[in-house]
Design a protein around this motif. Structure first.
Motif, PDB file in Angstrom:
ATOM      1  N   ALA A   1      33.608 -73.788  14.011  1.00  0.00           N
ATOM      2  CA  ALA A   1      34.048 -72.448  13.606  1.00  0.00           C
ATOM      3  C   ALA A   1      35.553 -72.292  13.808  1.00  0.00           C
ATOM      4  N   GLU A   2      36.070 -72.808  14.910  1.00  0.00           N
ATOM      5  CA  GLU A   2      37.499 -72.722  15.187  1.00  0.00           C
ATOM      6  C   GLU A   2      38.310 -73.569  14.190  1.00  0.00           C
ATOM      7  N   ILE A   3      37.835 -74.767  13.919  1.00  0.00           N
ATOM      8  CA  ILE A   3      38.527 -75.645  12.962  1.00  0.00           C
ATOM      9  C   ILE A   3      38.447 -75.062  11.554  1.00  0.00           C
ATOM     10  N   ASP A   4      37.298 -74.522  11.182  1.00  0.00           N
ATOM     11  CA  ASP A   4      37.170 -73.908   9.856  1.00  0.00           C
ATOM     12  C   ASP A   4      38.119 -72.730   9.707  1.00  0.00           C
ATOM     13  N   SER A   5      38.292 -71.922  10.750  1.00  0.00           N
ATOM     14  CA  SER A   5      39.258 -70.815  10.700  1.00  0.00           C
ATOM     15  C   SER A   5      40.674 -71.355  10.520  1.00  0.00           C
ATOM     16  N   PHE A   6      40.978 -72.447  11.203  1.00  0.00           N
ATOM     17  CA  PHE A   6      42.279 -73.094  11.033  1.00  0.00           C
ATOM     18  C   PHE A   6      42.470 -73.508   9.573  1.00  0.00           C
ATOM     19  N   HIS A   7      41.454 -74.197   9.008  1.00  0.00           N
ATOM     20  CA  HIS A   7      41.547 -74.680   7.631  1.00  0.00           C
ATOM     21  C   HIS A   7      41.689 -73.544   6.628  1.00  0.00           C
ATOM     22  N   VAL A   8      41.025 -72.424   6.873  1.00  0.00           N
ATOM     23  CA  VAL A   8      41.147 -71.270   5.966  1.00  0.00           C
ATOM     24  C   VAL A   8      42.613 -70.860   5.844  1.00  0.00           C
ATOM     25  N   GLU A   9      43.302 -70.776   6.965  1.00  0.00           N
ATOM     26  CA  GLU A   9      44.713 -70.359   6.940  1.00  0.00           C
ATOM     27  C   GLU A   9      45.607 -71.455   6.356  1.00  0.00           C
ATOM     28  N   TYR A  10      45.360 -72.692   6.745  1.00  0.00           N
ATOM     29  CA  TYR A  10      46.141 -73.838   6.249  1.00  0.00           C
ATOM     30  C   TYR A  10      46.066 -73.907   4.723  1.00  0.00           C
ATOM     31  N   CYS A  11      44.855 -73.881   4.194  1.00  0.00           N
ATOM     32  CA  CYS A  11      44.668 -73.988   2.741  1.00  0.00           C
ATOM     33  C   CYS A  11      45.177 -72.746   2.018  1.00  0.00           C
ATOM     34  N   ALA A  12      45.006 -71.571   2.605  1.00  0.00           N
ATOM     35  CA  ALA A  12      45.500 -70.343   1.976  1.00  0.00           C
ATOM     36  C   ALA A  12      47.018 -70.396   1.820  1.00  0.00           C
ATOM     37  N   ALA A  13      47.721 -70.890   2.834  1.00  0.00           N
ATOM     38  CA  ALA A  13      49.185 -71.003   2.746  1.00  0.00           C
ATOM     39  C   ALA A  13      49.587 -71.965   1.627  1.00  0.00           C
ATOM     40  N   LEU A  14      48.942 -73.135   1.568  1.00  0.00           N
ATOM     41  CA  LEU A  14      49.292 -74.107   0.528  1.00  0.00           C
ATOM     42  C   LEU A  14      48.876 -73.625  -0.859  1.00  0.00           C
ATOM     43  N   ASP A  15      47.698 -73.008  -0.969  1.00  0.00           N
ATOM     44  CA  ASP A  15      47.244 -72.522  -2.271  1.00  0.00           C
ATOM     45  C   ASP A  15      48.112 -71.370  -2.781  1.00  0.00           C
ATOM     46  N   ALA A  16      48.773 -70.654  -1.867  1.00  0.00           N
ATOM     47  CA  ALA A  16      49.689 -69.585  -2.251  1.00  0.00           C
ATOM     48  C   ALA A  16      51.096 -70.126  -2.522  1.00  0.00           C
ATOM     49  N   ASN A  17      51.228 -71.445  -2.482  1.00  0.00           N
ATOM     50  CA  ASN A  17      52.509 -72.125  -2.706  1.00  0.00           C
ATOM     51  C   ASN A  17      53.545 -71.731  -1.647  1.00  0.00           C
ATOM     52  N   ASP A  18      53.083 -71.428  -0.448  1.00  0.00           N
ATOM     53  CA  ASP A  18      53.961 -71.061   0.661  1.00  0.00           C
ATOM     54  C   ASP A  18      54.195 -72.293   1.536  1.00  0.00           C
ATOM     55  N   VAL A  19      54.784 -73.306   0.934  1.00  0.00           N
ATOM     56  CA  VAL A  19      54.951 -74.597   1.597  1.00  0.00           C
ATOM     57  C   VAL A  19      55.875 -74.501   2.811  1.00  0.00           C
ATOM     58  N   GLU A  20      56.738 -73.507   2.857  1.00  0.00           N
ATOM     59  CA  GLU A  20      57.622 -73.362   4.013  1.00  0.00           C
ATOM     60  C   GLU A  20      56.844 -72.928   5.260  1.00  0.00           C
TER      61      GLU A  20
ATOM     62  N   GLN B   1      45.578 -71.444  20.305  1.00  0.00           N
ATOM     63  CA  GLN B   1      45.440 -71.921  18.922  1.00  0.00           C
ATOM     64  C   GLN B   1      45.370 -73.439  18.833  1.00  0.00           C
ATOM     65  N   LEU B   2      44.759 -73.897  17.753  1.00  0.00           N
ATOM     66  CA  LEU B   2      44.748 -75.324  17.438  1.00  0.00           C
ATOM     67  C   LEU B   2      45.935 -75.643  16.545  1.00  0.00           C
ATOM     68  N   LEU B   3      46.538 -76.784  16.768  1.00  0.00           N
ATOM     69  CA  LEU B   3      47.588 -77.308  15.897  1.00  0.00           C
ATOM     70  C   LEU B   3      47.229 -78.753  15.572  1.00  0.00           C
ATOM     71  N   ILE B   4      47.679 -79.219  14.423  1.00  0.00           N
ATOM     72  CA  ILE B   4      47.428 -80.607  14.041  1.00  0.00           C
ATOM     73  C   ILE B   4      48.356 -81.522  14.833  1.00  0.00           C
ATOM     74  N   ALA B   5      47.758 -82.456  15.557  1.00  0.00           N
ATOM     75  CA  ALA B   5      48.530 -83.508  16.225  1.00  0.00           C
ATOM     76  C   ALA B   5      48.618 -84.732  15.322  1.00  0.00           C
ATOM     77  N   SER B   6      47.568 -84.956  14.528  1.00  0.00           N
ATOM     78  CA  SER B   6      47.548 -86.060  13.576  1.00  0.00           C
ATOM     79  C   SER B   6      46.617 -85.695  12.423  1.00  0.00           C
ATOM     80  N   ARG B   7      47.133 -85.774  11.214  1.00  0.00           N
ATOM     81  CA  ARG B   7      46.300 -85.593  10.018  1.00  0.00           C
ATOM     82  C   ARG B   7      46.502 -86.810   9.134  1.00  0.00           C
ATOM     83  N   GLN B   8      45.406 -87.549   8.950  1.00  0.00           N
ATOM     84  CA  GLN B   8      45.375 -88.674   8.031  1.00  0.00           C
ATOM     85  C   GLN B   8      44.570 -88.213   6.826  1.00  0.00           C
ATOM     86  N   VAL B   9      45.225 -88.005   5.707  1.00  0.00           N
ATOM     87  CA  VAL B   9      44.550 -87.604   4.476  1.00  0.00           C
ATOM     88  C   VAL B   9      44.210 -88.892   3.729  1.00  0.00           C
TER      89      VAL B   9
END
Length: 171
Positions: free
Chosen positions: A22-41, A148-156
């Motif tokens: 649930a915590e990670i999914d909440s993180f992803h909701v915000e992460y993806c919303a920022a990128l999908d809104a083209n708010d790359v900064e 809060q959770l922050l990404i320490a490592s993301r391997q896509v």
């Protein structure tokens, strides 16, 4: 990385996995919303100071090849990448939409949580149809900083070897 692509059995109770999911999914909701809104900064704000970020193919990951299509080591490189994209876009206007699968929480140790989340990244060119731009799995290690959770490592790790030429944007 090869080991991360193999099936890894989670080592925690189902109840704890649900809480962390649930915590990670909440993180992803915000992460993806920022990128999908083209708010790359805003993108660098999802990473820890010493974070790594890499986009690579499944083939390269299986061969343990260290560098990918996009590779950032440390928050300064992630910020630099975000600013470069935000202020020098050289590709056709488009809309991106992240569609995420169910997160598997693999491990919790000390201040970190490891997980895998499948994704599909849809792309719609302003004058074209929607297409699957990329599909794969996020292999994440999160660190807890305060509440809060922050990404320490993301391997896509993406599934295809044939990519659209516009993979300049974070996934």
């Amino acid at each position: 990385m090869k080991e991360q692509l193999a099936y890894i059995k989670t080592s925690m109770s189902p109840q704890r996995a649900v809480e962390l999911r649930a915590e990670i999914d909440s993180f992803h909701v915000e992460y993806c919303a920022a990128l999908d809104a083209n708010d790359v900064e805003r993108w660098p704000g999802f990473f820890s100071k010493d974070a790594t970020y890499r986009i690579t193919s499944r083939h390269n990951a299986l061969l343990n090849m260290p560098v990918g299509l996009m590779y950032c080591e440390g928050l300064d490189m992630i910020i630099d990448r975000a600013l470069a994209i935000a202020h020098s876009q050289m590709f056709a206007p488009r809309h991106m939409l992240h569609v995420l699968g169910i997160t598997r929480v693999l491990k919790e140790a000390d201040n970190t949580v490891s997980s895998q989340t499948p994704f599909i990244l849809m792309q719609t060119l302003v004058e074209g149809p929607s297409t699957v731009h990329l599909a794969g799995v996020y292999h994440d290690r999160f660190v807890r900083e305060g509440d809060q959770l922050l990404i320490a490592s993301r391997q896509v790790v993406h599934d295809t070897e044939i990519l659209d030429t516009a993979l300049a944007y974070p996934v």
